[in-house]
Design an enzyme around this catalytic site. Structure first.
Site, mmCIF file in Angstrom:
data_model
loop_
_atom_site.group_PDB
_atom_site.id
_atom_site.type_symbol
_atom_site.label_atom_id
_atom_site.label_comp_id
_atom_site.label_asym_id
_atom_site.label_seq_id
_atom_site.Cartn_x
_atom_site.Cartn_y
_atom_site.Cartn_z
ATOM 1 C CG HIS A 362 -2.080 -0.914 1.118
ATOM 2 N ND1 HIS A 362 -3.259 -0.601 0.459
ATOM 3 C CD2 HIS A 362 -2.247 -2.170 1.581
ATOM 4 C CE1 HIS A 362 -4.095 -1.620 0.536
ATOM 5 N NE2 HIS A 362 -3.505 -2.588 1.211
ATOM 6 C CE LYS A 550 -7.153 13.303 1.097
ATOM 7 N NZ LYS A 550 -7.297 12.071 0.333
ATOM 8 C CB THR A 658 -10.654 4.359 -0.994
ATOM 9 O OG1 THR A 658 -10.343 4.626 0.375
ATOM 10 C CG2 THR A 658 -9.901 3.126 -1.464
ATOM 11 C CE LYS A 662 -14.335 5.438 1.034
ATOM 12 N NZ LYS A 662 -13.453 5.514 2.213
#
Length: 824
Positions: A362, A550, A658, A662
Site C-alpha cells: 500500500h 483524510k 479511496t 467516494k
C-alpha cells in the site's frame, strides 16, 4: 415520544412486537421508559436474529461443499456503524423505518446511538471493510482477521486550535454484533528459550520460560447485499493464562499479582500504540505476531477438523492474504506450525506456504515499509527468528545465483540485512502474488521500489486498483442521490456499478440536472446544520463546499490547501472588493500522536479559520471549518455534501486513495495531482471533468534528486508564495513564531536535509491557478452540473465489487457459493 398513526403491514406489526419484546426481556423496559440507546440495542438484536439464521445455514453448507476460502489478514478494519448497513444489505431499511416511526422514533437518530467500531484508522482499514462487504455480496467465502482493540486510535478534540487525544473506548457499552467463541481460544508464546533436535520423525522443538498469551476470538457476522452467505470478521482479544497470581496477592504483593494480566491485555488494548520508543515497538511487534499466530493456528485446526486431519489439500482450499506488511510475520509462523506442530519437513512446508500467501503493498514510502530491529525480533520471537534466518539464508543463495556478486543489490533484497528484518522483502520472497493498488502504484513498484524482485519474477506482480462499496458510500450515505439514480436508470447499478454509465446522457438533460443539484443542496444544508451545531460556525449552503478529509500526513498536503486559503485571505485584505465566489473550506483529519509537524498543521488550519471567519473584510466570502474526530460516520455525512474533492498528494506517493472514489461517486469534482487512482479517474471521466495540477511523478523524482527548481529560488521570484510564507512567521496568523518549523522545512529543510520534500512550494503556483479555473467554472452552473453528473456516471469502475472480482481472478481463485436447491 409522539406515536404516529402509521399503517403497518403484517410483517411490520410482527417486527414491532419483536422490538418491544427485546426491550422487555433483555432490558426490562417498556417503550415509554426506554432510551434511544435501549431502542437501538433492541432493534440490533432483532436484526442479529435474522443474520444468525443465515450465518448458521451458510456455515453448515460451506462445511459440506468444502469450497476454497480466503483469510484476509489486516491490522485494521474500519467498519463504521453496522445497524444501517445491515438493514440495507438485508433489505429491511423500509420496515424498520416505518416501525420506528410508528413508535414516534427516527431510524436515523436510533442509528446514531451506535458507536463507530474503533478497529481502524484510515484508508487501509476502510478498504478492508469494503472488501469484506464485496466478498460477501459476491458470495465468495472469506474471513477477515484482526485484533479486537479495546480502544480505537483516539477521540480527537480541538482545544485552542490544537489536537487533543482522548481515549476511544468504543466497547464501553458493548458491541451488539459480536459473538465470543472462547472454546476456540489459542495460546501464543513470546520470549523464552527454544531448543531443537532432530528425531527419527523429524524435528522436535521445546520451549522454556516463555510468556504465554491466550487469544480469545470474537466473531462479527458480515452481510452482503442480497447475499445468500454471511462471512465473518474474526477479532482476537488477548488475555493472560491466569487472571491473578493468587500467591502473590495473598502475600500482599498486589501489583505483582496482576502484572501478567496487565501485560497480556495491553496487546489488544489500543490500535497503533505509540512506537517511537522501545516499549512501543515491542508492543507493536507483539500485536502483529499475536493476531497472525492466533489466526493461523485456528485456521489449521479448523481445516483438520473439517478434513479428517488431512492437510494435503490445504493449499488448494485455503488462501491467506497479507494486507500491507503488518501481518507479514504470518509467513514464518505458518512454517513454524507446519513443521513444529504438524511434523512437515522444510520443503513440504515451504511449498504449501508459498502457494497460500499473497501480499498487497500500500505504499512506496520507506518509513511505512516495516523493518524490525534484529535484537527485538530475536528476543520476542526466538523460534520465528530461527525460521526467518533460514528463509533468508535460502533467499541469499537464490539471489547470488541470479545477481552474482552484486552485494549492494543483494543486501537491498534480503530479509535480514543491516541489523533489521525487512518485512516487505519477507513478503516478496515468499508470496505467490504481489499487487499494487493502482496502475501508477504498481508501475512504481515494478520499475523502482521492487524492481529487482520484479525482474527476478515478473509474473508474480499484478495491478489491482482499489474500490469502494457503493452500498455504504452512495445508498446508505446519500439515499437522496441513490433514489434519483434508481428512478432514472433502474436498480441494476446497485449490484453492477458499470450500469451507472447509463446516467451519462442525462448530463445533457436540464430537468435531471436540476433534480441532481437539489440533492446536492440538501446534503449541503444537512452538513451546514451539523457545522453550526458542533462548530458554532454559520456557513452558506450556496457557497462552494471544498473538502479535504483524510489522515493528516505531510505528503497528503493539507498544508498546500491552507496556504492557498491564506493566499486568498491576503488578496482580500489588500483589495476588499476582489471578486471571489463564496467558498467554504472543510477539513477533517487526525494526526498520529507523535507526529509533531502534522499536529502543527492542524493548529495552523484552526488558527487560519479563526482569523478568516472573524474578519469583517472577508465578509463571509471564505469560511474555514475543521470538523473534529473525523471517522466513517462523519464521512458519510460530509462526502455527499462536497462539491470539490481535494486529492492533492505529492505525485508518486499516494498508492491509490479511496476517498477520491467516494467523492466522485457522490458528484464532487476532483482537484488533484496525477497520483494514485486519480490517474485512472481522469481516464474514466475525461480530463475536461477533473481539475489536474502540479508536478507529475517523474518531475517529483527529478526535483528530489537534483533539488531543482529550488524552493528558495521560487520564494525569491514569486511574490505570492513569498507573502504567504512570511505570514507564517510575521505574526499574521499567530502572535509568535509558532509556525517557524513549517517555514524552515519548506525553504531550508529539516533533519532529512531536504527542503520542500513534498513539493508544497513547487506546486503552489499551479494549485493557485487551478483554483482560479475552478472559481470561474463554478459560476457556469449548467456546465458544472454536467461535469458532476458525468463524474457519478463514470465512477462505476471504482466499485470494490470489481476490485474483489479481479483479486479472485488473478490471486485467490475462489468458487462462488451455490445455494442448495432445497434450501437446506
Amino acid at each position: 415520544m409522539i406515536h404516529q398513526d402509521i399503517e403497518l403491514t403484517e410483517a411490520q406489526k410482527i417486527l414491532k412486537e419483536e422490538i418491544l419484546g427485546k426491550l422487555s426481556r433483555h432490558y426490562g423496559r417498556t417503550l415509554e421508559d426506554a432510551t434511544d440507546a435501549h431502542i437501538y440495542k433492541a432493534a440490533a438484536l432483532c436484526v442479529r436474529d435474522v443474520i444468525m439464521e443465515r450465518w448458521i445455514q451458510y456455515r453448515r453448507q460451506q462445511r459440506k461443499t468444502q469450497n476454497k476460502e480466503v483469510f484476509y489478514l489486516s491490522f485494521e478494519f474500519l467498519m463504521g456503524r453496522a445497524l444501517g448497513n445491515n438493514l440495507l444489505n438485508l433489505e429491511l431499511t423500509k420496515d424498520y423505518d416505518q416501525v420506528l416511526k410508528s413508535m414516534g422514533l427516527s431510524l436515523y437518530e436510533i442509528e446514531d446511538k451506535e458507536a463507530d467500531a474503533g478497529l481502524g484508522n484510515g484508508g487501509l482499514g476502510r478498504l478492508a471493510a469494503c472488501f469484506l462487504d464485496s466478498l460477501t455480496t459476491l458470495e465468495l467465502p472469506a474471513f477477515g482477521c484482526s485484533i479486537r482493540y479495546e480502544y480505537g486510535l483516539f477521540k480527537q478534540r480541538i482545544v485552542d486550535g490544537e489536537q487533543v487525544e482522548l481515549p476511544d473506548n468504543w466497547l464501553n457499552d458493548g458491541n451488539m454484533w459480536e459473538i465470543a467463541a472462547p472454546e476456540e481460544s489459542m495460546i501464543v508464546r513470546f520470549g523464552g528459550k527454544v531448543f531443537t533436535e532432530s528425531t527419527d520423525s523429524g524435528m522436535s522443538v521445546r520451549y522454556e520460560d516463555t510468556t504465554n498469551i491466550v487469544g480469545i476470538p470474537y466473531d462479527m457476522p458480515i452481510c452482503g447485499y442480497k447475499s445468500n452467505i454471511v462471512n465473518t470478521l474474526r477479532l482476537w482479544s488477548a488475555r493472560a493464562e491466569k487472571d491473578l497470581d493468587i500467591s502473590a496477592f495473598s502475600e500482599g504483593e498486589l501489583m505483582k499479582a496482576v502484572e501478567d494480566k496487565a501485560m497480556a491485555e495491553s496487546i489488544s488494548k489500543v490500535l497503533y500504540p505509540e512506537d517511537s520508543n522501545p516499549e512501543g515497538k515491542a508492543l507493536r511487534l507483539r500485536q502483529q505476531y499475536f493476531f497472525v499466530s492466533c489466526t493461523l493456528q485456528w485456521m489449521i485446526q479448523r481445516f483438520k477438523r473439517h478434513h479428517n486431519g488431512d492437510l494435503s489439500k490445504l493449499s488448494e482450499l485455503v488462501a491467506v492474504h497479507i494486507n500491507d506488511t503488518h501481518p507479514a510475520i504470518a509467513v514464518p509462523e505458518m512454517m513454524r506450525i507446519l513443521m513444529d506442530e504438524e511434523g512437515m519437513g522444510w520443503d513440504e512446508a515451504w511449498d504449501i506456504t508459498t502457494k497460500i500467501f499473497a501480499y498487497t503493498n500500500h505504499t512506496i514510502m520507506s518509513e511505512a515499509l516495516e523493518k524490525w530491529p534484529m535484537d527485538l525480533f530475536m528476543r520476542l520471537l526466538p523460534r520465528i527468528w530461527m525460521i526467518t534466518v533460514e528463509i533468508n539464508r535460502r533467499l541469499q543463495i537464490r539471489l547470488e545465483e541470479a545477481y552474482g556478486n552484486d552485494i549492494g543489490k543483494i543486501n537491498y533484497m534480503l530479509i535480514i540485512a543491516n541489523g533489521y528484518v525487512n518485512m516487505a522483502n519477507l513478503c516478496l520472497a515468499s508470496c505467490h502474488k504481489v499487487n499494487g493498488v493502482s496502475k501508477l502504484h504498481t508501475d512504481i513498484l515494478q520499475n523502482d521500489v521492487f524492481r529487482d524482485y520484479y525482474n527476478l519474477n515478473p509474473e508474480k506482480f499484478v495491478a489491482i486498483t482499489n474500490g469502494i462499496t457503493y452500498r455504504r458510500w452512495v445508498r446508505l450515505a446519500n439515499p437522496e442521490l441513490s433514489d434519483l439514480i434508481t428512478k432514472t436508470i433502474g436498480k441494476g447499478w446497485e449490484t453492477n456499478c458499470e450500469e451507472l454509465k447509463a446516467l451519462a446522457p442525462f448530463a445533457d438533460d436540464a430537468a435531471f440536472r436540476e433534480q441532481f443539484a437539489k440533492v446536492k443542496l440538501e446534503k449541503k444544508k444537512q452538513l451546514a446544520k451539523y457545522i453550526q451545531e458542533n462548530n458554532g460556525i454559520e456557513v452558506d449552503p450556496n457557497s462552494i463546499f471544498d473538502v479535504q478529509v483524510k489522515r493528516l500526513h505531510e505528503y497528503k498536503r493539507q498544508l498546500l490547501n491552507i496556504l492557498h486559503i491564506m493566499y486568498l485571505y491576503d488578496r482580500i485584505k489588500h483589495n476588499p472588493k476582489v471578486e471571489i465566489h463564496p467558498h467554504t473550506f472543510i477539513f477533517g483529519a487526525k494526526a498520529a500522536r507523535a507526529y509533531t509537524r502534522a499536529k502543527l498543521i492542524i493548529k495552523l488550519i484552526n488558527d487560519v479559520a479563526k482569523m478568516v471567519n472573524n474578519d469583517p473584510d472577508v465578509n463571509g466570502r471564505i469560511k474555514v471549518v475543521f470538523i473534529e474526530n473525523y471517522g466513517v460516520s462523519l464521512a458519510q455525512m460530509i462526502i455527499p455534501a462536497a462539491e470539490i474533492s481535494e486529492q492533492i498528494s505529492t505525485a508518486g506517493l499516494e498508492a491509490s486513495g479511496t476517498g477520491n472514489m467516494k467523492f466522485m461517486a457522490n458528484g464532487a469534482l476532483t482537484v488533484g495531482t496525477l497520483d494514485g487512482a486519480n490517474v485512472e479517474m481522469s481516464e474514466c471521466v475525461g480530463i475536461d471533468n477533473i481539475f489536474i495540477f502540479g508536478m507529475n511523478t517523474p518531475e517529483v523524482k527529478s526535483a528530489l534528486q537534483y533539488g531543482r527548481p529550488a524552493p528558495q529560488d521560487i520564494y525569491a521570484s514569486n511574490s505570492d508564495i513569498r507573502r504567504v510564507l512570511e505570514m507564517l512567521i510575521d505574526g499574521t496568523v499567530s502572535g509568535n513564531k509558532t509556525y517557524y518549523d513549517l517555514y524552515q522545512s519548506l525553504l531550508f529543510g529539516d533533519r532529512s536535509g531536504c527542503a520542500d520534500r513534498y513539493m508544497v512550494v513547487r506546486d503552489f503556483e499551479s494549485y493557485v491557478h487551478i483554483h482560479q479555473i475552478i472559481d470561474k467554472a463554478y459560476r457556469a452552473q449548467d456546465e458544472w452540473q454536467k461535469k458532476a453528473v458525468l463524474n457519478v456516471a463514470y465512477s462505476g469502475f471504482f466499485s470494490s465489487d470489481r476490485t474483489i472480482s479481479e483479486y479472485n481472478e488473478k490471486v485467490w481463485r475462489l468458487n462462488k457459493y451455490k445455494k442448495p436447491k432445497n434450501g437446506k
